[in-house]
Design a protein around this motif. Structure first.
Motif, PDB file in Angstrom:
ATOM      1  N   THR A   1       0.911  -1.017  -0.007  1.00 27.57           N
ATOM      2  CA  THR A   1       0.009  -0.078   0.040  1.00 27.57           C
ATOM      3  C   THR A   1       0.920   1.110   0.022  1.00 27.57           C
ATOM      4  N   VAL A   2       0.204   2.213  -0.478  1.00 27.75           N
ATOM      5  CA  VAL A   2       0.819   3.693  -0.141  1.00 27.75           C
ATOM      6  C   VAL A   2       0.157   4.264   0.715  1.00 27.75           C
ATOM      7  N   LYS A   3       0.385   4.545   2.154  1.00 28.25           N
ATOM      8  CA  LYS A   3      -0.664   4.913   3.193  1.00 28.25           C
ATOM      9  C   LYS A   3      -0.436   6.601   2.919  1.00 28.25           C
ATOM     10  N   SER A   4      -1.722   7.119   3.289  1.00 27.49           N
ATOM     11  CA  SER A   4      -1.745   8.579   3.094  1.00 27.49           C
ATOM     12  C   SER A   4      -2.383   9.238   4.306  1.00 27.49           C
ATOM     13  N   CYS A   5      -1.800  10.479   4.762  1.00 26.09           N
ATOM     14  CA  CYS A   5      -2.843  11.074   5.599  1.00 26.09           C
ATOM     15  C   CYS A   5      -3.752  11.908   4.886  1.00 26.09           C
ATOM     16  N   VAL A   6      -4.786  12.626   5.401  1.00 26.76           N
ATOM     17  CA  VAL A   6      -5.922  13.387   4.611  1.00 26.76           C
ATOM     18  C   VAL A   6      -5.223  14.383   3.572  1.00 26.76           C
ATOM     19  N   GLY A   7      -4.308  15.109   4.153  1.00 30.71           N
ATOM     20  CA  GLY A   7      -3.377  16.378   3.304  1.00 30.71           C
ATOM     21  C   GLY A   7      -4.337  17.357   3.086  1.00 30.71           C
ATOM     22  N   SER A   8      -3.906  18.383   2.242  1.00 27.81           N
ATOM     23  CA  SER A   8      -4.363  19.604   2.309  1.00 27.81           C
ATOM     24  C   SER A   8      -5.931  19.637   1.841  1.00 27.81           C
ATOM     25  N   THR A   9      -6.386  18.754   1.206  1.00 29.71           N
ATOM     26  CA  THR A   9      -7.825  18.419   0.750  1.00 29.71           C
ATOM     27  C   THR A   9      -8.859  18.834   1.924  1.00 29.71           C
ATOM     28  N   TRP A  10      -8.419  18.363   3.257  1.00 25.87           N
ATOM     29  CA  TRP A  10      -9.335  18.689   4.332  1.00 25.87           C
ATOM     30  C   TRP A  10      -8.633  19.266   5.531  1.00 25.87           C
ATOM     31  N   CYS A  11      -7.353  18.799   5.586  1.00 30.00           N
ATOM     32  CA  CYS A  11      -6.317  19.093   6.869  1.00 30.00           C
ATOM     33  C   CYS A  11      -6.078  20.543   6.720  1.00 30.00           C
ATOM     34  N   ARG A  12      -6.514  21.325   7.991  1.00 26.51           N
ATOM     35  CA  ARG A  12      -5.963  22.614   8.061  1.00 26.51           C
ATOM     36  C   ARG A  12      -4.497  22.832   7.997  1.00 26.51           C
ATOM     37  N   TYR A  13      -3.608  22.051   8.417  1.00 27.31           N
ATOM     38  CA  TYR A  13      -2.077  22.107   8.176  1.00 27.31           C
ATOM     39  C   TYR A  13      -1.551  21.590   7.040  1.00 27.31           C
ATOM     40  N   GLY A  14      -2.266  20.972   6.185  1.00 30.47           N
ATOM     41  CA  GLY A  14      -1.838  20.290   4.934  1.00 30.47           C
ATOM     42  C   GLY A  14      -1.137  21.167   3.957  1.00 30.47           C
ATOM     43  N   MET A  15       0.037  20.842   3.407  1.00 28.52           N
ATOM     44  CA  MET A  15       0.658  21.634   2.539  1.00 28.52           C
ATOM     45  C   MET A  15       0.447  21.143   0.930  1.00 28.52           C
ATOM     46  N   HIS A  16      -0.010  19.911   0.970  1.00 27.84           N
ATOM     47  CA  HIS A  16      -0.077  19.281  -0.513  1.00 27.84           C
ATOM     48  C   HIS A  16      -1.243  18.441  -0.447  1.00 27.84           C
ATOM     49  N   GLU A  17      -1.600  17.893  -1.623  1.00 22.99           N
ATOM     50  CA  GLU A  17      -2.657  16.956  -1.702  1.00 22.99           C
ATOM     51  C   GLU A  17      -2.116  15.477  -1.388  1.00 22.99           C
ATOM     52  N   SER A  18      -1.926  15.093  -0.155  1.00 23.48           N
ATOM     53  CA  SER A  18      -0.980  13.735   0.028  1.00 23.48           C
ATOM     54  C   SER A  18      -2.052  12.506  -0.598  1.00 23.48           C
ATOM     55  N   VAL A  19      -3.394  12.856  -0.427  1.00 25.46           N
ATOM     56  CA  VAL A  19      -4.056  11.635  -0.886  1.00 25.46           C
ATOM     57  C   VAL A  19      -3.863  11.503  -2.329  1.00 25.46           C
ATOM     58  N   THR A  20      -4.339  12.470  -2.985  1.00 27.96           N
ATOM     59  CA  THR A  20      -4.171  12.334  -4.663  1.00 27.96           C
ATOM     60  C   THR A  20      -2.719  11.687  -5.000  1.00 27.96           C
ATOM     61  N   PHE A  21      -1.707  12.232  -4.383  1.00 27.47           N
ATOM     62  CA  PHE A  21      -0.300  11.485  -4.971  1.00 27.47           C
ATOM     63  C   PHE A  21      -0.299  10.151  -4.325  1.00 27.47           C
ATOM     64  N   ALA A  22      -0.669  10.172  -3.186  1.00 22.91           N
ATOM     65  CA  ALA A  22      -0.553   8.471  -2.900  1.00 22.91           C
ATOM     66  C   ALA A  22      -1.259   7.516  -3.700  1.00 22.91           C
ATOM     67  N   ILE A  23      -2.498   8.166  -4.058  1.00 24.73           N
ATOM     68  CA  ILE A  23      -3.318   7.102  -5.164  1.00 24.73           C
ATOM     69  C   ILE A  23      -2.605   7.064  -6.368  1.00 24.73           C
ATOM     70  N   GLU A  24      -2.059   8.266  -6.842  1.00 25.26           N
ATOM     71  CA  GLU A  24      -1.043   7.996  -8.259  1.00 25.26           C
ATOM     72  C   GLU A  24      -0.139   7.167  -8.114  1.00 25.26           C
ATOM     73  N   ILE A  25       0.767   7.186  -6.995  1.00 26.66           N
ATOM     74  CA  ILE A  25       1.995   6.302  -6.602  1.00 26.66           C
ATOM     75  C   ILE A  25       1.371   4.912  -6.782  1.00 26.66           C
ATOM     76  N   GLU A  26       0.525   4.601  -5.770  1.00 22.89           N
ATOM     77  CA  GLU A  26      -0.080   3.283  -5.391  1.00 22.89           C
ATOM     78  C   GLU A  26      -0.451   2.691  -6.990  1.00 22.89           C
TER      79      GLU A  26
END
Lengths: 839, 125
Positions: A641-666
């Motif tokens: 798996t490529v595990k992700s945190c919720v990222g800038s989509t929802w999280c107020r601290y997020g810097m980038h879209e970690s979920v989108t990138f994790a899905i792309e890599i996985e």
């Protein structure tokens, strides 16, 4: 034929049988063994493991069939009640009589229960047999259902066994308390400082320690509620385990008037004979040198002596000085003491190293002339124990400045003691099986042993506690080297190449399948090591799925599912990046319900469905695939798996879209086979909620892009991934990942994850950066093209399998019947089900 | 569980009372194993295509009492045909059922006969 009766089927009694049947003369004797416990002998030293798995069988020294196969009559659950010396008979509790020519008493010991007021109350246990543990477990269950708070349990006694018992009650979910009469833990083995280091360490693990406490009274009406030490000094506990020492089980010997010690124990000479020359005694029931030896190793030595005496090798005698050295892992803490752990000033001086921040303590005791090591203590890290123990036992020379032994050499030349080859041949390396250095080396130089495996099966070294394994490995390698034999890293006996060489051979020669590879480069018929290794090589060259060469796949890959206890399988659909829709959740739930599967969320942010039978797998997958799922490859040495945190989509601290990138890599690397499993993570900021640094590759969002980390893992040897490149854009991150993964796949050994691969890579992380980022080998383009080729060829192997009737044939339990395996039994657990425990 | 183990006892060619038909050669995967049922017994059958040899043994791994040996990978150790249990990789000789790691585990083996493309296993009960 002469008759031997063994009374007692514990570890030492079993060892007698084992050593006896190994002698050719044993066929002239008939051996009958009585045990009062219901089970054949088991390993009491590792009794606390029973709490982890409740698998009594795993603790057995040998299964019942072993006794049958060696013509030993084993009668368990039957106590011997009397010895009639004049008629040479014993009688059992069922009043049956057996005649003997030789009698061996190996009755061991019983826990000593001090005479404290109230010690008969309910909730008080001893710690010796599996039945004791079962009684404790049953009582614990009862307590837990009636108490909502954390239940407290005390262990009376802070010695070796007491601390083991403390670990056991902690594993049972109690709040553990250790109560010791002496002012320190393990008073017989450790000095005050060492004891303090151990105490601090185990307190940090949640065990409460009460020292210098004499228990006056057990509190409570019928059931224990606490322990009182002084007028205002008490603790509240709901359970108590007594581990305050042992008393020899010598009642049989006493009633037939054998010579006894004043405080118990059967007196024996150095032939292990009691005052009746036809009755022998060994183990913890014996008084030898005015001492009772509560360790298993001296008991095994006594068994060896008794065997030889009975068959007529009368010159085999018990040594006078008994080595009481011990090394063990107590509650995860290494503790060892050897020789003379405490040092009287008249005999020599001590050098002590203590580091409280690391919970480390080392002490060596050296003779006044500084020439010999007399003993010592190690707490926190006992990796040097084997070497120190050998130096002590054999009087090997020590460095002129003895402190180098524990502090390391500060001058030229590194190691302060020479090679393992300096140990004399008579030195005992494996004390469980009494194997000397000479036995090990000669099995290679004069015998026909060619490698470690041969040496182990020939000498049985390392098969006891396993503590000597590192030393045996060194001895074997050094001996092989001294013979000019190359210690070459090869896959197995069928291929004398390593994985990287085979990868190149298969690729360059365009080998099409395993059989061809075996014909061209191997010999024999293959095995469970080279088959899956080559399966992985083929998959990473051509992206073939396990459906093509089924016979060389590990069982998991063969059935595209994870084989679990009791031979059922688990199913894990891919949930890229851990993102899942409500409809997908409903589908998984509906499938699980339909096939009555146990469901659990995995560590990789997906859902595992357990308990499927082999014929159900295609039916389950058909439904999942129809709903749009794909294989999650949870069964393969492949990208998991490529595990992700919720990222800038929802999280107020997020810097980038970690979920989108994790899905792309996985999705990019899904289905990719590799030397071992591969895991990734993508975190949206430095708070690192996706735990990307615990993965083989991880990306963490920072100002201006992604930081790329590589070669981390969790598991048995956790390792943080190392920073590889900073502030990368998406495209560059993927470019580096392509190159990195492909380079790893090409060069790693079988079943080597990225972290140990990097450890072995000459030049380490800096070299890896040169290859991947600066392209120092000029292979970067090639690596990228290869990876793109594999990505393009991805195909869901489950879809491939269910669409092909020929491939479906293997998902069936019997060839000649449509029946299913009727040995599967499930039991309910928390509203779901689980496989019935092994018996 | 012990009872399950007890019903498996090695049968030699001389002991055979019944040659039980279990399928065609083509029903059995090449260089691999499969499981058949005989009365209450589960028997693993292995087709060593490379040497045209067939072997059979109990499907039950005596180590943890799991019905899995037919799923294990086959091969050889020093020329002795063997199967590796898929659970914990215990290796068993298919010649005599002994454990090749020197442990005190043993499995029962059964003779296999191939006639006109049919596969038969020999039983004594």
């Amino acid at each position: 034929m002469k008759k031997i009766i063994v009374v007692g089927n514990g570890m030492v009694g079993y060892k007698f049988c084992e050593k006896f049947v190994a002698q050719a003369e044993s066929k002239n004797f008939k051996l009958t063994v009585f045990g009062e416990e219901p089970r054949p002998a088991y390993d009491r030293v590792h009794l606390s493991e029973y709490f982890g798995n409740q698998d009594a069988k795993a603790l057995e020294m040998a299964p019942r069939e072993w006794y049958e196969n060696h013509n030993i009559e084993l009668i368990t659950n039957e106590r011997i009640t009397a010895i009639h010396r004049s008629s040479k008979k014993v009688s059992t509790i069922k009043d049956e009589h057996y005649k003997y020519d030789y009698l061996l008493l190996a009755t061991g010991s019983a826990p000593f229960v001090p005479n404290i007021t109230g010690v008969e109350k309910k909730g008080i246990f001893v710690y010796r047999t599996i039945e004791d543990l079962e009684a404790m477990l049953e009582y614990a269950d009862k307590l837990k259902t009636t108490n909502s708070d954390k239940v407290r349990a005390a262990v009376l006694g802070g010695g070796l066994l007491g601390l083991e018992a403390a670990k056991a009650v902690m594993d049972m979910g109690f709040e553990p308390h250790v109560v010791e009469f002496a002012p320190k833990l393990m008073p017989r083995q450790l000095d005050t400082r060492a004891s303090k280091v151990l105490q601090e360490k185990i307190e940090s693990l949640g065990i409460n320690v009460h020292l210098s406490k004499a228990t006056n009274k057990i509190l409570g009406d019928e059931t224990i509620t606490g322990m009182e030490f002084g007028e205002y000094d008490k603790i509240d506990v709901e359970m108590l385990v007594i581990s305050a020492g042992i008393r020899p089980r010598d009642e049989l010997a006493k009633t037939c008037h054998l010579e006894m010690g004043t405080r118990g124990g059967i007196v024996v000479n150095d032939r292990m004979q009691t005052s009746d020359p036809e009755i022998y005694a060994i183990g913890e029931v014996v008084l030898y040198n005015q001492m009772i030896y509560g360790l298993v190793a001296p008991g095994y030595d006594m068994a060896h002596v008794a065997v030889n005496q009975i068959i007529g090798n009368s010159d085999v005698l018990m040594q006078r000085d008994i080595d009481m050295s011990t090394k063990l892992k107590l509650i995860g803490v290494d503790v060892a003491s050897y020789g003379e752990p405490f040092m009287p000033v008249e005999k020599g001086y001590s050098i002590i190293y203590e580091n409280k921040t690391k919970n480390l303590y080392k002490r060596i005791n050296v003779s006044h002339d500084g020439k010999s090591l007399l003993g010592g203590i190690l707490v926190g890290d006992a990796s040097e124990y084997n070497m120190f123990h050998q130096i002590y036992l054999n009087g090997l020379p020590i460095p002129e400045d003895a402190e180098e032994l524990i502090l390391g050499s500060r001058g030229e030349g590194g190691s302060s003691f020479g090679s393992v080859m300096d140990i004399p041949d008579v030195a005992q390396v494996c004390s469980c099986e009494s194997v000397t250095k000479g036995d090990i080396c000669c099995s290679i130089t004069e015998g026909d042993c060619q490698n470690l495996g041969d040496v182990i099966s020939k000498t049985k070294a390392t098969t006891g506690c396993g503590g000597c394994k590192p030393m045996v490995v060194d001895l074997v390698n050094e001996t092989l080297k001294s013979l000019g034999k190359e210690v070459k890293e090869t896959l197995c006996e069928h291929f004398s190449f390593n994985r990287q060489e085979l990868y190149d051979l298969v690729k360059i020669n365009k080998v099409s399948d395993y059989e061809e590879a075996l014909n061209l480069f191997g010999e024999g018929h293959g095995c469970e090591i080279c088959k899956p290794a080559l399966a992985s090589i083929f998959a990473t060259i051509t992206m073939e799925t396990p459906n093509r060469q089924v016979a060389i796949q590990d069982t998991n890959d063969k059935f595209l599912a994870n084989i679990q206890r009791n031979g059922t399988y688990s199913v894990v659909p891919r949930v890229a990046g851990g993102e899942i829709t409500p409809d997908q959740l409903i589908t998984i739930g509906a499938v699980a319900k339909k096939y009555d599967l146990y469901t659990k969320i995995t560590g990789g942010q997906r859902i595992d469905l357990f308990g499927a039978q082999i014929h159900e797998l295609p039916l389950i997958w058909k439904e999942l695939i129809d709903a749009g799922f794909e294989s999650g490859h949870a069964y393969g040495k492949s990208l998991r798996t490529v595990k992700s945190c919720v990222g800038s989509t929802w999280c107020r601290y997020g810097m980038h879209e970690s979920v989108t990138f994790a899905i792309e890599i996985e999705n990019r690397y899904k289905g990719l086979r590799s030397p071992h499993k591969l895991k990734g993570g993508v975190s949206g900021c430095i708070r690192e909620c996706a735990e990307a640094r615990g993965k083989d590759f991880g990306l963490i969002a920072v100002e201006g892009g992604w930081n790329l980390y590589v070669c981390g893992n969790g598991g048995a040897t956790p390792k943080h991934a190392i920073l590889f490149a900073e502030q990368l854009d998406d495209k560059t991150a993927i470019k580096y990942l392509d190159r990195f993964l492909m380079y790893y796949i090409r060069t790693a050994g079988p079943l080597v994850r990225t972290a140990p691969w990097l450890d072995k890579l000459e030049g380490g992380i800096e070299y890896l950066k040169q290859v991947i980022i600066e392209d120092s080998l000029g292979i970067a383009d090639e690596l990228e093209i290869e990876m793109q080729g594999l990505v393009n060829k991805y195909e869901c192997e489950w879809k491939q399998a269910i669409e092909n009737p020929e491939m479906m044939k293997r998902f069936k339990h019997f060839v000649n019947s449509d029946d299913t395996d009727d040995n599967l039994v499930f039991v309910p657990m928390r509203e779901q089900k689980m496989p019935k425990a092994w018996t | 569980m012990q009872d399950i183990l007890k019903q498996y006892e090695t049968v030699t060619q001389a002991d055979v009372k019944e040659w039980f038909f279990v399928g065609n050669v083509s029903d059995f995967p090449e260089n691999s194993g499969a499981c058949i049922k005989y009365k209450t017994k589960q028997i693993a059958v292995y087709n060593f295509t490379r040497t045209s040899q067939w072997y059979a043994c109990q499907n039950l791994c005596p180590h943890k009492m799991e019905m899995v040996l037919s799923l294990g990978m086959i091969g050889d150790k020093d020329g002795i045909p063997k199967v590796a249990c898929p659970m914990h990789k215990k290796n068993f000789s298919l010649k005599d059922g002994s454990n090749l790691g020197g442990e005190d585990l043993k499995i029962a083996t059964y003779p296999v006969k191939i006639e006109n493309g049919n596969v038969y296993i020999g039983f004594s009960d």
